[in-house]
Design a protein around this motif. Structure first.
Motif, PDB file in Angstrom:
ATOM      1  N   LEU A   1       2.461   8.260   6.721  1.00 41.95           N
ATOM      2  CA  LEU A   1       2.761   7.278   7.144  1.00 41.95           C
ATOM      3  C   LEU A   1       4.484   6.719   7.446  1.00 41.95           C
ATOM      4  O   LEU A   1       5.611   7.325   7.755  1.00 41.95           O
ATOM      5  N   THR A   2       5.341   7.748   6.534  1.00 40.01           N
ATOM      6  CA  THR A   2       6.001   8.270   5.614  1.00 40.01           C
ATOM      7  C   THR A   2       6.483   9.196   6.585  1.00 40.01           C
ATOM      8  O   THR A   2       8.218   8.683   7.533  1.00 40.01           O
ATOM      9  N   LYS A   3       5.509  10.196   7.121  1.00 37.04           N
ATOM     10  CA  LYS A   3       7.070  11.072   8.161  1.00 37.04           C
ATOM     11  C   LYS A   3       6.609  10.336   9.309  1.00 37.04           C
ATOM     12  O   LYS A   3       7.646   9.991  10.574  1.00 37.04           O
TER      13      LYS A   3
ATOM     14  N   TYR B   1       1.035  -1.899  -0.202  1.00 32.67           N
ATOM     15  CA  TYR B   1       0.423  -0.027  -0.107  1.00 32.67           C
ATOM     16  C   TYR B   1       1.228   0.818  -0.296  1.00 32.67           C
ATOM     17  O   TYR B   1       1.948   1.836   0.453  1.00 32.67           O
ATOM     18  N   ASP B   2       0.799   2.243  -0.660  1.00 33.09           N
ATOM     19  CA  ASP B   2       1.001   3.767  -0.892  1.00 33.09           C
ATOM     20  C   ASP B   2       0.676   3.989   0.499  1.00 33.09           C
ATOM     21  O   ASP B   2      -0.256   4.260   1.291  1.00 33.09           O
TER      22      ASP B   2
ATOM     23  N   GLY C   1      -5.908   6.304   3.755  1.00 36.47           N
ATOM     24  CA  GLY C   1      -6.647   5.111   3.972  1.00 36.47           C
ATOM     25  C   GLY C   1      -5.344   4.168   5.436  1.00 36.47           C
ATOM     26  O   GLY C   1      -6.114   3.613   5.752  1.00 36.47           O
ATOM     27  N   THR C   2      -4.701   4.226   5.102  1.00 41.44           N
ATOM     28  CA  THR C   2      -3.196   3.653   6.069  1.00 41.44           C
ATOM     29  C   THR C   2      -3.217   4.101   7.484  1.00 41.44           C
ATOM     30  O   THR C   2      -3.594   5.291   7.644  1.00 41.44           O
ATOM     31  N   SER C   3      -3.209   3.511   8.248  1.00 38.72           N
ATOM     32  CA  SER C   3      -2.486   3.926   9.904  1.00 38.72           C
ATOM     33  C   SER C   3      -2.034   2.780  10.456  1.00 38.72           C
ATOM     34  O   SER C   3      -2.789   2.020  10.458  1.00 38.72           O
ATOM     35  N   ILE C   4      -1.749   3.414  11.869  1.00 39.59           N
ATOM     36  CA  ILE C   4      -0.927   2.626  13.094  1.00 39.59           C
ATOM     37  C   ILE C   4      -1.310   3.434  14.501  1.00 39.59           C
ATOM     38  O   ILE C   4      -1.465   4.510  13.990  1.00 39.59           O
ATOM     39  N   VAL C   5      -1.473   2.280  15.319  1.00 41.47           N
ATOM     40  CA  VAL C   5      -1.284   2.374  16.272  1.00 41.47           C
ATOM     41  C   VAL C   5      -0.813   1.970  17.590  1.00 41.47           C
ATOM     42  O   VAL C   5      -0.523   0.316  17.927  1.00 41.47           O
ATOM     43  N   ILE C   6      -0.301   2.796  17.960  1.00 40.53           N
ATOM     44  CA  ILE C   6       1.362   1.707  18.813  1.00 40.53           C
ATOM     45  C   ILE C   6       0.714   2.183  21.117  1.00 40.53           C
ATOM     46  O   ILE C   6       0.932   2.919  21.405  1.00 40.53           O
ATOM     47  N   ASP C   7       0.405   1.023  21.088  1.00 37.85           N
ATOM     48  CA  ASP C   7       0.322   1.648  22.705  1.00 37.85           C
ATOM     49  C   ASP C   7       0.876   0.868  23.382  1.00 37.85           C
ATOM     50  O   ASP C   7       0.742  -0.273  24.355  1.00 37.85           O
ATOM     51  N   ARG C   8       1.517   1.973  24.383  1.00 41.27           N
ATOM     52  CA  ARG C   8       3.043   1.374  25.295  1.00 41.27           C
ATOM     53  C   ARG C   8       1.945   1.020  26.345  1.00 41.27           C
ATOM     54  O   ARG C   8       2.821  -0.618  27.333  1.00 41.27           O
TER      55      ARG C   8
END
Length: 433
Positions: free
Chosen positions: A123-125, A118-119, A382-389
């Motif tokens: 999220l590149t940031k 996916y493009d 439409g992309t996303s990531i979530v990191i829950d420490r």
């Protein structure tokens, strides 16, 4: 377990990890939800629920059209305590024949898979942030140093006090986008467009407000190239290749038919959706070249957009962060650098909590999983990531919601729903968003 060819790659990197070190239990592995203390039923319901957004329906908001799905495809990974407890893909990576929603003949439609590329859009940031944190660890970059101390020409138009920290937290005072856009015919070369980034005026005094701006990360990418004398795509590849993220790349040169073209999800019929003479002339729908027009105008490589990846690769990045900077025995970041991702530098701007590069405590991205120590980000495609420490959990959603048109919908409702089902699997009593 790492695949043999990835072990060979890692052990061949000078100063990297030995075969014996790969016994460390810091890598991702497949496991049942029960084996890591999660409830399986919510994760099963999650898969059914998420895939339902790929069908035409009314989801209770006026911006969603009954005849349009929220997104044509999705790929998802959920992991807890280094165990991948859900991994699936659904829908069509390529579905439409035109911007108005005419579908391709069934024989030409292409299903999405967990290894669909996916493009990543914005999220590149986050990948640019990791590259910057590595330079911070190396002592070549300082958060409170001014951008102009690295790029003297940047000081023009009242920008002499903007710091690296302001770029990373969107408090520089820049407008959201360059004006005129970098794909405007007024520019004749990539060199002129790069110079234009450094010559952009401010919309607000530095440090006075939070305004999410692509210009911050366009600028940061140029800073990183200057202090390392290395192109940004190579700086990112230095650590992604070391981690075995072999499907993560910039398409430098906007090559229209990459070797992995058939694995890349289709995006927007951009010219038809937006019209006008400024849209880049390229095959439609956009596929394999970066969707973001400004990144396309920068030869496909920029600090704000341009990367392509899979959920499998991006999961490695997420776990590296939860491992406090290490994955497969390879240290990518110091523990201090990782802490800066989860530290709110924007307490003076309520509702806009921000660590370095990552947003914090954002319900629109994480749903009920949002917390002051939950780092997340979205991408326009439409992309996303979530990191829950706090719970040692992450979840990744990749979708091509701009296929066939960015004007159809937002998929924030899908992002929040994913957070809801993950929270339920953790045993939390939460309300559906």
């Amino acid at each position: 377990m790492l695949k043999p060819y990835l072990i060979a790659l890692l052990t061949a990197i000078p100063g990297s990890v030995t075969s014996a070190q790969l016994s460390h239990d810091d890598t991702l592995h497949q496991a049942s939800p029960e084996s890591v203390g999660l409830l399986p039923a919510p994760l099963h319901a999650m898969q059914i629920n998420i895939t339902s957004y790929e069908k035409p329906a009314n989801y209770g908001a006026s911006s969603y059209n009954e005849i349009h799905p929220i997104q044509p495809s999705s790929a998802v990974i959920v992991a807890h305590n280094r165990a991948i407890v859900s991994r699936f893909a659904h829908g069509k990576a390529s579905l439409y024949a035109s911007v108005n929603g005419t579908t391709l003949p069934p024989s030409q439609q292409e299903p999405a898979h967990p290894d669909t590329i996916y493009d990543l859009a914005s999220l590149t940031k986050l990948f640019t942030t990791i590259a910057a944190l590595r330079q911070l660890d190396a002592g070549r970059l300082a958060l409170n140093a001014t951008v102009a101390s690295y790029l003297p020409t940047f000081a023009a138009q009242g920008k002499q006090s903007i710091t690296i920290l302001m770029l990373l937290t969107h408090t520089s005072g820049f407008a959201p986008d360059p004006s005129p856009p970098l794909y405007d015919p007024v520019y004749n070369s990539v060199a002129e467009r790069r110079a234009a980034i450094l010559n952009q005026p401010l919309a607000d005094p530095p440090g006075s407000t939070f305004t999410y701006s692509d210009l911050n990360f366009m600028t940061l990418g140029l800073v990183l190239e200057s202090i390392t004398d290395t192109p940004l795509d190579e700086l990112v590849a230095e650590y992604t290749a070391t981690l075995g993220m072999h499907d993560t790349f910039f398409n430098r040169g906007n090559v229209e038919h990459l070797a992995v073209y058939s694995r890349i999800a289709a995006q927007e019929f951009q010219i038809a959706a937006l019209g006008g003479d400024l849209e880049p002339v390229r095959p439609q729908p956009v596929r394999g070249t970066v969707h973001d027009e400004n990144a396309w105008a920068l030869d496909g490589v920029s600090g704000h957009a341009g990367l392509f990846s899979t959920v499998d690769d991006t999961a490695i990045l997420c776990q590296m962060i939860l491992n406090n900077g290490v994955y497969a025995g390879v240290r990518v970041l110091s523990e201090h650098a990782v802490d800066l991702i989860f530290h709110d530098f924007n307490a003076r701007f309520p509702g806009d909590a921000h660590g370095l590069g990552f947003e914090l405590d954002q319900e629109y991205t994480a749903g009920p999983m949002a917390s002051p120590k939950t780092a997340s980000h979205t991408g326009f495609t439409g992309t996303s990531i979530v990191i829950d420490r706090p719970s040692n959990t992450f979840f990744v959603l990749f979708a091509n919601r701009v296929h066939p048109s960015r004007n159809w919908s937002s998929n924030n409702i899908v992002r929040k729903a994913l957070g809801y089902w993950v929270a339920k699997a953790l045993g939390r009593d939460v309300a559906f968003p």
